[in-house]
Design a protein around this motif. Structure first.
Motif, short mmCIF file in Angstrom:
data_model
loop_
_atom_site.label_atom_id
_atom_site.label_comp_id
_atom_site.label_asym_id
_atom_site.label_seq_id
_atom_site.Cartn_x
_atom_site.Cartn_y
_atom_site.Cartn_z
N TRP A 109 -2.38 39.82 -5.64
CA TRP A 109 -2.46 40.93 -4.91
C TRP A 109 -3.57 41.04 -4.26
N LEU A 110 -4.68 40.86 -4.84
CA LEU A 110 -5.90 41.06 -4.01
C LEU A 110 -6.40 39.91 -3.16
N ALA A 111 -5.88 38.56 -3.32
CA ALA A 111 -6.01 37.70 -2.72
C ALA A 111 -4.82 37.16 -1.50
N GLY A 112 -3.76 38.07 -1.85
CA GLY A 112 -2.76 37.73 -0.89
C GLY A 112 -1.77 36.55 -1.16
N ILE A 113 -1.88 36.01 -2.26
CA ILE A 113 -0.96 35.01 -2.90
C ILE A 113 -0.15 35.39 -4.26
N SER A 114 0.98 34.62 -4.64
CA SER A 114 1.67 34.78 -5.64
C SER A 114 1.14 34.50 -6.78
N PRO A 115 1.22 35.21 -7.99
CA PRO A 115 0.80 35.09 -9.37
C PRO A 115 1.04 33.77 -9.78
N ASN A 116 2.09 33.08 -9.47
CA ASN A 116 2.55 31.92 -9.88
C ASN A 116 1.56 30.73 -9.36
N TYR A 117 1.17 31.08 -8.10
CA TYR A 117 0.25 29.98 -7.36
C TYR A 117 -1.29 30.21 -8.21
N VAL A 118 -1.78 31.42 -8.46
CA VAL A 118 -2.86 31.72 -9.32
C VAL A 118 -2.88 30.97 -10.62
N GLN A 119 -1.67 31.00 -10.99
CA GLN A 119 -1.17 30.31 -12.30
C GLN A 119 -1.59 28.58 -12.39
N ARG A 120 -0.89 28.29 -11.14
CA ARG A 120 -1.17 26.72 -10.90
C ARG A 120 -2.38 26.40 -10.43
N LEU A 121 -3.15 27.17 -9.94
CA LEU A 121 -4.59 26.79 -9.54
C LEU A 121 -5.41 26.76 -11.14
N GLU A 122 -5.21 27.55 -11.76
CA GLU A 122 -5.90 27.83 -13.11
C GLU A 122 -5.57 26.79 -14.07
N GLN A 123 -4.38 26.18 -13.80
CA GLN A 123 -3.89 25.07 -14.63
C GLN A 123 -4.46 23.64 -13.97
N GLY A 124 -4.89 23.75 -12.92
CA GLY A 124 -5.67 22.54 -12.06
C GLY A 124 -4.09 21.81 -11.48
N ARG A 125 -3.09 22.51 -11.26
CA ARG A 125 -1.83 21.82 -10.68
C ARG A 125 -1.58 22.09 -9.33
N ALA A 126 -2.57 22.73 -8.52
CA ALA A 126 -2.53 23.10 -7.18
C ALA A 126 -4.06 22.91 -6.49
N HIS A 127 -4.10 22.52 -5.18
CA HIS A 127 -5.46 22.46 -4.66
C HIS A 127 -5.32 23.57 -3.48
N PRO A 128 -6.23 24.77 -3.47
CA PRO A 128 -6.19 25.57 -2.62
C PRO A 128 -6.80 25.02 -1.28
N SER A 129 -6.25 25.71 -0.11
CA SER A 129 -6.80 25.40 1.26
C SER A 129 -7.96 26.09 1.46
N ALA A 130 -8.55 26.09 2.57
CA ALA A 130 -9.93 26.82 2.75
C ALA A 130 -9.77 28.21 2.92
N GLY A 131 -8.57 28.72 3.29
CA GLY A 131 -8.17 30.04 3.52
C GLY A 131 -8.07 30.59 2.48
N ILE A 132 -7.19 29.91 1.42
CA ILE A 132 -6.82 30.66 0.31
C ILE A 132 -8.25 30.71 -0.79
N LEU A 133 -9.15 29.78 -0.59
CA LEU A 133 -10.45 29.63 -1.43
C LEU A 133 -11.18 30.84 -0.87
N ARG A 134 -11.38 31.15 0.35
CA ARG A 134 -12.04 32.29 1.06
C ARG A 134 -11.57 33.62 0.43
N ALA A 135 -9.95 33.56 0.42
CA ALA A 135 -9.51 35.06 -0.08
C ALA A 135 -9.64 35.19 -1.42
#
Length: 290
Positions: free
Chosen positions: A53-79
Motif C-alpha cells: 500500500w505504501l509503495a503502490g504495488i501489490s502484496p504478491n509483488y512484494v512477496q516475489r521481490l523478497e523471494q528473489g523471483r522479481a526484479h524491480p524497475s527504477a520507479g518501483i525501487l524509488r517507491a
C-alpha cells in the motif's frame, strides 16, 4: 569466516531480496502513515500488504521481490525506498544490487529520510506535507489530508502541484485559494524551470514538462517567458466543505542536502482558524453529521 549481512543471515554479500525483507521487518506500523492498524501480529515489522500500500504495488509483488523471483524497475525501487524509509546509503546499495545506480544520477531526489518522517509523525496538530523539488507530493500527515479534503495518491503526475494546476481535466489546485492565482502559477513555472535545469537527465520530469507544453497554452506561455522566481511562503485560504474557509499561514521549508520541500500550514494561537484546525484534527476525513 563469512560476513553477516543486514538481515543476520550468513552470506558472502547481501542480496536485494534479503535486504528488502529485513528493512520491512524493522519498521513498525506507528513508524509510517497507514490507513489500518492490525492487531495480533505474528511477525515483526510491517506486513507485505502494508508495504504494498505504501509503495503502490501489490502484496504478491512484494512477496516475489523478497523471494528473489522479481526484479524491480527504477520507479518501483524509488517507491520502495520511500515506503521502507531507507537512508541514502541504503538506497544507493539497493540501486547497485538492482542494477539501477546509473539511472538515478541526475534525477530529482525523492528519498525521505527518517528525520523527515519524524517531523510528519510528531506534528499531528499541524498540516504537513513533503514534496520533491519539482512539487510532487511524496508524503503527508493525517491533518493535511483532513484539511485538503482527501488523501492524495502515492505516485504519478496526479500528485504534482504544477500538473494539477494546468491540467483542465483535473480543474484547479483543489480547495486551496490563492490571493493572486496568476502570480502563483507564474512562480510555480519559474521554479520548475530552475529545477529542470538542475536535473536535465530526469526523464519523468522532462516528460511531464513536455506534456504540459503540448496541452496547456497557459503553461507554454509561462514556460517560454523569462520570469525568474521561486515559489515560497504566503497566506492562503482553504475552502473546507465542513468547517468553511480557513485562512492559514503557509510556509515552505527546505531540507538541506535532500532537495525536499516541506509545506506547513499554521494558525495564530486562539484564532478562529486555530479552532477549525483543532476540529479537523478530531473529525479527520469523516464528514460531519448534522
Amino acid at each position: 569466516m563469512k560476513n553477516i549481512d543486514h538481515a543476520g543471515s550468513r552470506s558472502q554479500s547481501p542480496d536485494l531480496a534479503t535486504l528488502l525483507r529485513s528493512w520491512r521487518e524493522r519498521l513498525r506500523p506507528e513508524d509510517v502513515r497507514l490507513p489500518f492498524r492490525g492487531q495480533g501480529r505474528r511477525t515483526p515489522g510491517l506486513r507485505r500488504e502494508e508495504v504494498g500500500w505504501l509503495a503502490g504495488i501489490s502484496p504478491n509483488y512484494v512477496q516475489r521481490l523478497e523471494q528473489g523471483r522479481a526484479h524491480p524497475s527504477a520507479g518501483i525501487l524509488r517507491a520502495l525506498a520511500r515506503a521502507l524509509q531507507l537512508s541514502k546509503a541504503e538506497f544507493e546499495l539497493a540501486c547497485r544490487l538492482a542494477g539501477h545506480a546509473a539511472e538515478f544520477d541526475g534525477m530529482v531526489p525523492q528519498l525521505i529520510g527518517p528525520s523527515v518522517q519524524r517531523v510528519l509523525s510528531r506534528l499531528p496538530d499541524v498540516p504537513v506535507a513533503v514534496f520533491d523539488a519539482a512539487w510532487t507530493l511524496l508524503e503527508h500527515n493525517e491533518l493535511w489530508a483532513a484539511l485538503t479534503g482527501r488523501a492524495w495518491g502515492r505516485a504519478g503526475r496526479s500528485t504534482n502541484l504544477i500538473w494539477r494546476a494546468f491540467q483542465h481535466d483535473i480543474g484547479d489546485m483543489g480547495p486551496v485559494r490563492h490571493a493572486f492565482p496568476a502570480d502563483h502559477k507564474a512562480s510555480l513555472v519559474a521554479d520548475l524551470r530552475d529545477v529542470a535545469s538542475r536535473y536535465p537527465r530526469d526523464r519523468q520530469l522532462a516528460g511531464m514538462i513536455g506534456e504540459l507544453r503540448r496541452t496547456s497554452t497557459e503553461f507554454a506561455r509561462l514556460w517560454e517567458g523569462s520570469a525568474v522566481a521561486h515559489h515560497g511562503s504566503e497566506r492562503k485560504t482553504i475552502d473546507h466543505p465542513q468547517v468553511g474557509p480557513i485562512e492559514l499561514d503557509c510556509d515552505v521549508l527546505s531540507v538541506h542536502g535532500a532537495d525536499l520541500r516541506i509545506i506547513v500550514f499554521t494558525a495564530a494561537p486562539g484564532s478562529e482558524a486555530a479552532g477549525k484546525l483543532q476540529l479537523l484534527a478530531v473529525i479527520g476525513l469523516q464528514e460531519m453529521t448534522a
